[in-house]
Design a protein around this motif. Structure first.
Motif, PDB file in Angstrom:
ATOM      1  N   THR A  78       0.818  -1.215   0.000  1.00 37.35           N
ATOM      2  CA  THR A  78       0.000   0.000   0.000  1.00 37.35           C
ATOM      3  C   THR A  78       0.856   1.271   0.000  1.00 37.35           C
ATOM      4  OG1 THR A  78      -0.166   0.014   2.411  1.00 37.35           O
ATOM      5  CG2 THR A  78      -1.924  -1.115   1.183  1.00 37.35           C
ATOM      6  N   MET A  79       2.113   1.170   0.415  1.00 41.09           N
ATOM      7  CA  MET A  79       3.002   2.336   0.428  1.00 41.09           C
ATOM      8  C   MET A  79       3.600   2.622  -0.948  1.00 41.09           C
ATOM      9  SD  MET A  79       5.092   1.671   3.890  1.00 41.09           S
ATOM     10  CE  MET A  79       4.723   2.745   5.248  1.00 41.09           C
ATOM     11  N   LEU A  80       3.443   1.698  -1.885  1.00 40.03           N
ATOM     12  CA  LEU A  80       3.999   1.868  -3.228  1.00 40.03           C
ATOM     13  C   LEU A  80       2.865   2.079  -4.221  1.00 40.03           C
ATOM     14  CD1 LEU A  80       6.651  -0.962  -3.077  1.00 40.03           C
ATOM     15  CD2 LEU A  80       7.083   1.487  -3.061  1.00 40.03           C
ATOM     16  N   GLU A  88       7.447  -7.840  -7.121  1.00 44.76           N
ATOM     17  CA  GLU A  88       6.960  -8.489  -5.923  1.00 44.76           C
ATOM     18  C   GLU A  88       7.611  -7.832  -4.704  1.00 44.76           C
ATOM     19  OE1 GLU A  88       7.137 -12.933  -4.263  1.00 44.76           O
ATOM     20  OE2 GLU A  88       6.575 -12.719  -6.371  1.00 44.76           O
ATOM     21  N   VAL A  89       6.792  -7.382  -3.785  1.00 43.88           N
ATOM     22  CA  VAL A  89       7.300  -6.723  -2.585  1.00 43.88           C
ATOM     23  C   VAL A  89       7.772  -7.800  -1.601  1.00 43.88           C
ATOM     24  CG1 VAL A  89       6.687  -5.227  -0.653  1.00 43.88           C
ATOM     25  CG2 VAL A  89       5.759  -4.773  -2.906  1.00 43.88           C
ATOM     26  N   PRO A  90       8.953  -7.659  -1.035  1.00 45.10           N
ATOM     27  CA  PRO A  90       9.447  -8.650  -0.076  1.00 45.10           C
ATOM     28  C   PRO A  90       8.642  -8.631   1.219  1.00 45.10           C
ATOM     29  CG  PRO A  90      11.089  -6.942  -0.484  1.00 45.10           C
ATOM     30  CD  PRO A  90       9.920  -6.627  -1.322  1.00 45.10           C
ATOM     31  N   ASP A  91       8.564  -9.785   1.844  1.00 39.61           N
ATOM     32  CA  ASP A  91       7.836  -9.936   3.096  1.00 39.61           C
ATOM     33  C   ASP A  91       8.790  -9.677   4.261  1.00 39.61           C
ATOM     34  OD1 ASP A  91       6.156 -10.591   5.159  1.00 39.61           O
ATOM     35  OD2 ASP A  91       5.786 -12.640   4.506  1.00 39.61           O
ATOM     36  N   PRO A  92       8.517  -8.677   5.096  1.00 42.17           N
ATOM     37  CA  PRO A  92       9.429  -8.384   6.208  1.00 42.17           C
ATOM     38  C   PRO A  92       9.444  -9.467   7.286  1.00 42.17           C
ATOM     39  CG  PRO A  92       7.765  -6.654   5.982  1.00 42.17           C
ATOM     40  CD  PRO A  92       7.452  -7.698   4.991  1.00 42.17           C
ATOM     41  N   GLN A  93       8.454 -10.326   7.287  1.00 42.63           N
ATOM     42  CA  GLN A  93       8.377 -11.375   8.309  1.00 42.63           C
ATOM     43  C   GLN A  93       9.265 -12.570   7.969  1.00 42.63           C
ATOM     44  OE1 GLN A  93       6.817 -10.305  10.914  1.00 42.63           O
ATOM     45  NE2 GLN A  93       6.048  -8.538   9.801  1.00 42.63           N
ATOM     46  N   LYS A  94       9.766 -12.647   6.747  1.00 44.32           N
ATOM     47  CA  LYS A  94      10.629 -13.749   6.324  1.00 44.32           C
ATOM     48  C   LYS A  94      12.074 -13.294   6.282  1.00 44.32           C
ATOM     49  CE  LYS A  94       7.234 -16.141   3.532  1.00 44.32           C
ATOM     50  NZ  LYS A  94       6.922 -16.632   2.183  1.00 44.32           N
ATOM     51  N   PHE A 104      12.326  -6.620  -7.812  1.00 39.06           N
ATOM     52  CA  PHE A 104      12.009  -5.457  -6.979  1.00 39.06           C
ATOM     53  C   PHE A 104      13.040  -4.376  -7.248  1.00 39.06           C
ATOM     54  CE2 PHE A 104      11.474  -3.200  -2.841  1.00 39.06           C
ATOM     55  CZ  PHE A 104      10.157  -2.861  -3.028  1.00 39.06           C
ATOM     56  N   SER A 105      12.593  -3.256  -7.781  1.00 39.80           N
ATOM     57  CA  SER A 105      13.517  -2.217  -8.252  1.00 39.80           C
ATOM     58  C   SER A 105      14.108  -1.405  -7.105  1.00 39.80           C
ATOM     59  CB  SER A 105      12.798  -1.277  -9.216  1.00 39.80           C
ATOM     60  OG  SER A 105      11.871  -0.484  -8.521  1.00 39.80           O
ATOM     61  N   ILE A 111      11.875   4.373  -2.234  1.00 36.27           N
ATOM     62  CA  ILE A 111      10.607   4.967  -1.778  1.00 36.27           C
ATOM     63  C   ILE A 111      10.219   4.387  -0.425  1.00 36.27           C
ATOM     64  CG2 ILE A 111       8.127   5.091  -2.248  1.00 36.27           C
ATOM     65  CD1 ILE A 111       8.892   5.194  -5.259  1.00 36.27           C
ATOM     66  N   LEU A 112      10.266   3.065  -0.317  1.00 39.55           N
ATOM     67  CA  LEU A 112       9.932   2.419   0.957  1.00 39.55           C
ATOM     68  C   LEU A 112      10.901   2.829   2.056  1.00 39.55           C
ATOM     69  CD1 LEU A 112       8.966  -1.291   0.212  1.00 39.55           C
ATOM     70  CD2 LEU A 112       7.517   0.520   1.125  1.00 39.55           C
ATOM     71  N   ASP A 113      12.183   2.857   1.743  1.00 38.95           N
ATOM     72  CA  ASP A 113      13.196   3.206   2.732  1.00 38.95           C
ATOM     73  C   ASP A 113      12.948   4.603   3.294  1.00 38.95           C
ATOM     74  OD1 ASP A 113      15.688   2.890   4.178  1.00 38.95           O
ATOM     75  OD2 ASP A 113      16.568   4.253   2.706  1.00 38.95           O
TER      76      ASP A 113
END
Length: 129
Positions: A78-80, A88-94, A104-105, A111-113
């Motif tokens: 949702t932030m992108l 594909e957005v990486p999963d922070p829980q893994k 993933f560019s 942007i996320l950072d």
């Protein structure tokens, strides 16, 4: 060891291994491919090593903030706003050993950072080292 130091050392090690193998096995031998091509591949490999080290450092920082903020993969999506269908957005829980190189560019990672660093600062989360 700090993450920045770790990724710098890994990038240098990968570059030195490439150069060592290239000269040792002869595929970077100037007598075979000429000096301009040898220089090109040495500079290209240096650029790739730098890029991958930088991307992995930013990725590790982004995942750190996402974990500290208890965000899920859906929260990151949702932030992108302009995520392409293939990315594909990486999963922070893994656990991720390396950043996703092809799906993933760096632009979306930046942007996320930026967003997560600001959010973490407002929540009083310890900065990433």
């Amino acid at each position: 060891m700090k993450p920045k130091t770790k990724w710098i050392l890994l990038s240098i090690l990968a570059y030195v291994l490439f150069v060592g193998c290239g000269l040792g096995f002869g595929f970077l031998d100037p007598a075979k491919i000429s000096w301009p091509w040898t220089a090109f591949w040495l500079i290209a490999a240096l650029g790739i090593a730098y890029y991958l080290g930088f991307k992995n450092l930013v990725f590790e920082r982004t995942m750190y903030y996402a974990k500290q903020l208890d965000l899920t993969k859906a929260d990151l999506v949702t932030m992108l706003p302009e995520l392409s269908g293939r990315q594909e957005v990486p999963d922070p829980q893994k656990r991720h050993w390396f950043s996703p190189v092809f799906n993933f560019s760096l632009q979306n990672l930046n942007i996320l950072d930026h967003q997560l660093a600001q959010l973490a600062q407002t929540k009083g989360i310890k900065p990433f080292d």
